[in-house]
Design an enzyme around this catalytic site. Structure first.
Site, PDB file in Angstrom:
ATOM      1  CG  HIS A 122       7.435  -0.528  -6.059  1.00 47.76           C
ATOM      2  ND1 HIS A 122       6.488  -1.530  -5.985  1.00 47.76           N
ATOM      3  CD2 HIS A 122       8.162  -0.602  -4.911  1.00 47.76           C
ATOM      4  CE1 HIS A 122       6.637  -2.183  -4.843  1.00 47.76           C
ATOM      5  NE2 HIS A 122       7.643  -1.651  -4.174  1.00 47.76           N
ATOM      6  CG  ASP A 159      10.906  -6.385  -2.750  1.00 50.31           C
ATOM      7  OD1 ASP A 159      11.999  -5.829  -2.662  1.00 50.31           O
ATOM      8  OD2 ASP A 159       9.882  -5.964  -2.174  1.00 50.31           O
ATOM      9  CG  HIS A 161       7.101  -3.933  -0.723  1.00 49.41           C
ATOM     10  ND1 HIS A 161       8.383  -3.923  -0.224  1.00 49.41           N
ATOM     11  CD2 HIS A 161       6.322  -3.348   0.219  1.00 49.41           C
ATOM     12  CE1 HIS A 161       8.379  -3.357   0.969  1.00 49.41           C
ATOM     13  NE2 HIS A 161       7.142  -3.007   1.260  1.00 49.41           N
ATOM     14  CG  ASP A 246      11.653  -5.994   1.000  1.00 48.72           C
ATOM     15  OD1 ASP A 246      11.672  -7.060   0.355  1.00 48.72           O
ATOM     16  OD2 ASP A 246      11.326  -4.912   0.495  1.00 48.72           O
TER      17      ASP A 246
END
Length: 334
Positions: A122, A159, A161, A246
């Site tokens: 991120h 991931d 996200h 995740d």
């Protein structure tokens, strides 16, 4: 596998209730202790100038000063402590080690996996966000490009996200392909299907924002029909997997339904894709916040490279996933 690990990454203290905490690495180590063939290697922290190759120097200076002053909440989600600077440089250095080792020929049972923290995908060029300070995968990719060890690098991010930072850093570049499978609408709410790159990077960004509830068959469909063909066409020298865990069905912060076996299947698929184009492969840890499922996911990646054959799924992808993949294939002319 050979795992890059350093105790320095435990010094990044986010507080007792923060999901991204040192117990994540401890859980991975406990899980791997039950497996055979596990090796650990420490690595030097990334040099400041290597981090600044993908991050603005003003931001790097600001972060160092922030940590020197004792840290605190950079934003509501992203917390720094006195140990964060060294931990972040170390996590980037472990990612560099993984990329360099892979290109030096480490493969098969010696395939490198950097299990550093804080995570990185991120972190944009000029800011920290989403638990991330330095973009570890991006630093690693840029390092091997700058060193002349690779001409093209593909980063595949599974991931849950979207890795907005990695995408942004390389969005207008033709020498790095970024591919992501992520949950649509989840933080940071980026990574739409039509975000495919700009200028020299047109066609080198691949986004599959799957609907909540997607499981193993959906992820495999996305890899087999979109991510794999995109990597094949790009023909990279190195594939870096931004490996977050995740999307697991029991992870506390997502709604996806990937099983532990699903991570083994994805590992097997991406290994085949990389082998088919003659690319080296390295793994870099991103998210994963259920300690048991995180440990199990990393262990499944290791066991796949250690010779275990994954069990194929006995289900079909949902129609939403099929439609999305078909739309992306048309958009990218795959």
């Amino acid at each position: 596998m050979r795992f890059g690990y350093s105790e320095r990454c435990l010094a990044h203290d986010t507080g007792e209730r923060h999901p991204e905490n040192p117990d994540r690495l401890r859980a991975i180590r406990r899980g791997l202790a039950k497996r055979h063939g596990v090796e650990y290697t420490d690595a030097d922290p990334a040099a400041r100038e290597e981090v600044a190759a993908v991050h603005d120097e003003a931001y790097v200076d600001e972060l160092e000063t922030f940590v020197d002053d004792g840290g605190g909440s950079w934003d509501p989600d992203t917390v720094a402590s006195e140990g964060t600077w060294d931990a972040a440089l170390t996590a980037a250095g472990l990612a560099q080690w993984a990329a360099r080792s892979a290109l030096d020929g480490a493969n098969g049972r010696h395939t490198p996996f950097a299990i550093g923290r804080p995570p990185g995908h991120h972190a944009v060029a000029d800011d920290a966000m989403g638990f991330c300070f330095f973009n570890n995968a991006a630093v690693a990719a840029q390092t091997v490009l700058d060193d002349g060890d690779a001409d093209r690098v593909a980063i595949f991010d599974w991931d849950v996200h979207h890795g907005n930072g990695t995408q942004d850093i390389f969005y207008d570049r033709g020498d790095v392909l970024y591919a992501s499978i992520h949950e649509k609408g989840l933080y940071p709410d980026t990574g739409d299907l039509d975000e495919t790159g700009r200028g020299a990077g047109e066609g080198t960004t691949v986004n599959l924002p799957l609907a909540a509830g997607a499981g193993d068959a959906d992820y495999l469909q996305a890899i087999d029909e979109a991510v794999g063909p995109a990597i094949d066409r790009f023909d990279p020298d190195l594939v870096i997997v931004s490996a977050g865990f995740d999307a697991h069905r029991h992870d506390p912060i997502s709604r996806m339904r990937v099983s532990s076996e699903g991570y083994a299947l994805m590992t097997d698929r991406i290994r085949t894709v990389a082998d088919d184009v003659g690319a080296a492969t390295a793994y870099v840890l991103e998210g994963g916040y259920g300690l048991d499922t995180l440990a199990e996911g990393v262990s499944m990646v290791h066991e796949t490279y250690d010779g275990r054959t994954p069990v194929e799924v006995d289900e079909d992808p949902n129609e939403k996933t099929k439609t999305l993949v078909d739309e992306l294939r048309s958009l990218l002319e795959l």
